[in-house]
Scaffold this motif. Structure first.
Motif, PDB file in Angstrom:
ATOM      1  N   ASN A 114    -102.952  14.639  30.092  1.00 53.32           N
ATOM      2  CA  ASN A 114    -103.601  13.500  30.753  1.00 53.32           C
ATOM      3  C   ASN A 114    -103.348  12.179  30.029  1.00 53.32           C
ATOM      4  N   ALA A 172    -101.479   8.935  31.551  1.00 53.72           N
ATOM      5  CA  ALA A 172    -102.098   7.615  31.513  1.00 53.72           C
ATOM      6  C   ALA A 172    -101.169   6.598  30.845  1.00 53.72           C
ATOM      7  N   ILE A 198    -102.409   7.531  35.574  1.00 57.80           N
ATOM      8  CA  ILE A 198    -103.859   7.746  35.643  1.00 57.80           C
ATOM      9  C   ILE A 198    -104.516   6.427  35.231  1.00 57.80           C
ATOM     10  N   ARG A 238    -110.633   6.009  33.768  1.00 63.21           N
ATOM     11  CA  ARG A 238    -111.029   7.421  33.698  1.00 63.21           C
ATOM     12  C   ARG A 238    -111.212   7.890  32.247  1.00 63.21           C
ATOM     13  N   TRP A 298    -106.777  18.029  34.234  1.00 63.74           N
ATOM     14  CA  TRP A 298    -108.087  17.531  33.831  1.00 63.74           C
ATOM     15  C   TRP A 298    -109.106  18.561  33.401  1.00 63.74           C
TER      16      TRP A 298
END
Ligand code: ZN
Length: 242
Positions: A61, A65, A70, A74, A122
Motif C-alpha cells: 500500500n 501511494a 492511493i 487514507r 489493505w
C-alpha cells in the motif's frame, strides 16, 4: 529451495543489508511489498532488492501511494508526510519498477499477498478472525503475507472451519502443515516491540519456516531520517519497535 522471505522493508537500507548478510545463503527471494515509505532510502532499497536472486516481489500500500495510486488521506499524518517525501525523491526508474509489480501472486502451494488473499493491498491479518476469513477463500495450502509488520502464523487443520495461532519462536524451524498463513514480520519497521529486523527462511522441499531476527544500526537510520526532514516519529519508533 531455500527462500528468503522479506516484507515491509520501508526504505531502511541498513536493516535490509543486515538481513541479507545474516541470511547468508539463499536460492530465491520472495518480497511481500512495501519497499518504500517511512524510511530514508527508497531508491537504494529498490535497487538492492532488484539485484536479489530469483526475485518475486509484490507491491504494498505504501508503494502504491508513492506512485500516486492511493490518496494520501487514507494514511495517518506521519505516514502521509513520509509518502509525500518519497514521491519527491523516487527516481523514474524506481517508480517504473514499483509500477511493474502486483500485490498478490500464486506460486502453488503458496499464495503470496501483501495484505491478505481476500484484499491484497489493505486487509491486515492480525488475529484468528481475520485469518479464518482468508482460509475460507485460500486457493493454496499456504499463504505468506506482510503488511502488519508482525511475525504471525495461523493453522487450519483439514476438515476444520476455524484456525489456531501458531507459535513462532525465533530460529526454530516450524514444520509446515496444510493449511497455514504466515507473516515474516517487517525488515525495516518491526511493530512487535522488538526493534530487530524480522524475516524468515522458507525451505520449499523440507517445508519448514524459520523466523529470524537480527539487530542493525538503528542510530544510522535515525540520523538519515532526521537529515532528510522526515517526521521525527519515524526515527523514534525504530528504537522501540512500534
Ligand atoms: Zn508496511
Amino acid at each position: 529451495m531455500r527462500v528468503l522471505v522479506l516484507s515491509d522493508i520501508h526504505a531502511n537500507l541498513t536493516a535490509l543489508n543486515r538481513v541479507l548478510d545474516d541470511a547468508s545463503s539463499f536460492d530465491a527471494v520472495w518480497c511481500l511489498g512495501d519497499l518504500v515509505g517511512y524510511g530514508p532510502d527508497p531508491n537504494e532499497c529498490i535497487d538492492r532488492v532488484q539485484q536479489l536472486p530469483r526475485l518475486t516481489c509484490l507491491i504494498g500500500n505504501h508503494d502504491l501511494a508513492a506512485l500516486g495510486s492511493i490518496p494520501l488521506h487514507r494514511f495517518n499524518a506521519d505516514a502521509s508526510a513520509s509518502i509525500a517525501w518519497t514521491q519527491d525523491h523516487l527516481t523514474a526508474a524506481s517508480s517504473a519498477y514499483l509500477a511493474s509489480l502486483k500485490a498478490k501472486t500464486l506460486m502453488p502451494p503458496f499464495t503470496l499477498a501483501h495484505g491478505s488473499p481476500r484484499q491484497e493491498v489493505w486487509e491486515y491479518i492480525l488475529d484468528h478472525h481475520g485469518a479464518d476469513r482468508n482460509f475460507d477463500i485460500l486457493e493454496t495450502d499456504y499463504c505468506l503475507v506482510g503488511h502488519s509488520h508482525l511475525p504471525l502464523g495461523f493453522v487450519r487443520f483439514p476438515g476444520e472451519s476455524y484456525c489456531l495461532p501458531v507459535q513462532l519462536p525465533v530460529d526454530v524451524h516450524l514444520s509446515l502443515t496444510p493449511r497455514m498463513i504466515l507473516n515474516p514480520g517487517s525488515v525495516g519497521q518491526p511493530r512487535d516491540l522488538d526493534p530487530r529486523a524480522a524475516y524468515a527462511l522458507l525451505d520449499t522441499e523440507a517445508l519448514t519456516w524459520e523466523p529470524r531476527r537480527v539487530a542493525y544500526a538503528v542510530g544510522d537510520v535515525q540520523e538519515r531520517i532526521l537529515d532528510a526532514g522526515l517526521p521525527e516519529r519515524q526515527a523514534i519508533r525504530l528504537v522501540g519497535g512500534w
